[in-house]
Scaffold this motif. Sequence first.
Motif, PDB file in Angstrom:
ATOM      1  N   ARG A  78       0.834  -1.212   0.000  1.00  0.00           N
ATOM      2  CA  ARG A  78       0.000   0.000   0.000  1.00  0.00           C
ATOM      3  C   ARG A  78       0.863   1.256   0.000  1.00  0.00           C
ATOM      4  N   ASP A  79       1.891   1.261   0.824  1.00  0.00           N
ATOM      5  CA  ASP A  79       2.757   2.437   0.899  1.00  0.00           C
ATOM      6  C   ASP A  79       3.415   2.709  -0.455  1.00  0.00           C
ATOM      7  N   GLU A  80       3.889   1.647  -1.106  1.00  0.00           N
ATOM      8  CA  GLU A  80       4.570   1.826  -2.387  1.00  0.00           C
ATOM      9  C   GLU A  80       3.601   2.275  -3.485  1.00  0.00           C
ATOM     10  N   VAL A  81       2.398   1.718  -3.480  1.00  0.00           N
ATOM     11  CA  VAL A  81       1.423   2.083  -4.503  1.00  0.00           C
ATOM     12  C   VAL A  81       0.935   3.516  -4.294  1.00  0.00           C
ATOM     13  N   GLY A  90       0.133   8.742 -12.306  1.00  0.00           N
ATOM     14  CA  GLY A  90      -1.261   8.381 -12.512  1.00  0.00           C
ATOM     15  C   GLY A  90      -1.890   7.821 -11.252  1.00  0.00           C
ATOM     16  N   ARG A  91      -3.164   7.481 -11.352  1.00  0.00           N
ATOM     17  CA  ARG A  91      -3.919   6.984 -10.206  1.00  0.00           C
ATOM     18  C   ARG A  91      -3.683   5.477 -10.082  1.00  0.00           C
ATOM     19  N   ALA A  92      -2.548   5.114  -9.497  1.00  0.00           N
ATOM     20  CA  ALA A  92      -2.124   3.722  -9.465  1.00  0.00           C
ATOM     21  C   ALA A  92      -2.985   2.914  -8.508  1.00  0.00           C
ATOM     22  N   GLY A  93      -3.261   1.667  -8.894  1.00  0.00           N
ATOM     23  CA  GLY A  93      -3.989   0.750  -8.035  1.00  0.00           C
ATOM     24  C   GLY A  93      -3.845  -0.670  -8.550  1.00  0.00           C
ATOM     25  N   THR A 162     -14.777  -2.324  -5.821  1.00  0.00           N
ATOM     26  CA  THR A 162     -15.078  -1.502  -4.656  1.00  0.00           C
ATOM     27  C   THR A 162     -13.936  -1.461  -3.645  1.00  0.00           C
ATOM     28  N   ARG A 163     -12.949  -2.309  -3.812  1.00  0.00           N
ATOM     29  CA  ARG A 163     -11.753  -2.269  -2.968  1.00  0.00           C
ATOM     30  C   ARG A 163     -10.539  -2.543  -3.828  1.00  0.00           C
ATOM     31  N   ALA A 164      -9.427  -1.934  -3.458  1.00  0.00           N
ATOM     32  CA  ALA A 164      -8.174  -2.148  -4.179  1.00  0.00           C
ATOM     33  C   ALA A 164      -7.026  -1.764  -3.270  1.00  0.00           C
ATOM     34  N   ILE A 165      -5.825  -2.078  -3.709  1.00  0.00           N
ATOM     35  CA  ILE A 165      -4.621  -1.532  -3.095  1.00  0.00           C
ATOM     36  C   ILE A 165      -4.282  -0.284  -3.889  1.00  0.00           C
ATOM     37  N   GLY A 166      -4.356   0.872  -3.263  1.00  0.00           N
ATOM     38  CA  GLY A 166      -4.199   2.125  -3.978  1.00  0.00           C
ATOM     39  C   GLY A 166      -5.505   2.553  -4.608  1.00  0.00           C
TER      40      GLY A 166
END
Length: 271
Positions: A78-81, A90-93, A162-166
């Motif tokens: 999460r921290d890296e993303v 960009g809006r990374a995820g 509805t959920r992701a990392i980033g």
Amino acid sequence: MRPGLVVSPGSATHPGLRRALNEDAHLATAPVFVVADGMGGHEAGERASAAVVSAFARYIGRTALELDDVRRALARARDEVEELSTSGNGRAGTTLSGVVIASVDGMGYWLAVNIGDSRTYRLADGQLEQITVDHSVVQELIESGELSPEEALTDRRRNIITRAIGASSTGDADYWMFPAEFGDRMLVCSDGLTSEVPDDRIRTVLQTTPDPQKAADVLVDEAVSAGGRDNVTVIVVDAVSVASRPGTLLETDGHIDMDTRPREAAAGGVR
């Protein structure tokens, strides 16, 4: 000391027929078997999924992991993303789904983790069971009774997660821990497989293709042949040796321990 669970994996990936980049990333080396499906423009998705795999790669070579190990890897990812999103990429995820090898009192366990709409399945006794639950708009509509599973396959909202990392998501991952059984076959995949190949066909391929690498190759090829509208990644993991109790081991080479009574099922979600 012998590990409680020994596996044989296979994996394959393909960018599909409509995408220039393959934003999927995966890791298929014991004790970690995970798929991350990246999202975001300007290579952000590719870098986000790679960051997740990198966070888990430090565990390669371990006999087994604990839930806290997985949670620490997720926190690093999460921290890296988030850093990617704030540094002009960009809006990374990315999604994340998969299993890691765990151990309880010397017995082999699967620890499944999921966030997003990539999936983890288990094939056991000829039955294909979806272990994970999609974090998606259509899944919520299915659960509320507004959509049938068949309608969800073609609904225009099927790619909204509805959920992701980033990707500005703060949703938690879901976890499941359950005992490994002799002959288990685990499947981890991005939605590039499940959006193209129905579950019945996936089950047939897994049942009729003994080699895990060949099974992964066939499933990816079928997803591409069916349209290949997205990146597709598949990991197949076979349980080839399973400790059913401390000190006992069941193996595929025909040497089976005297005590072969099945263990009581202990599947369940963990928060």
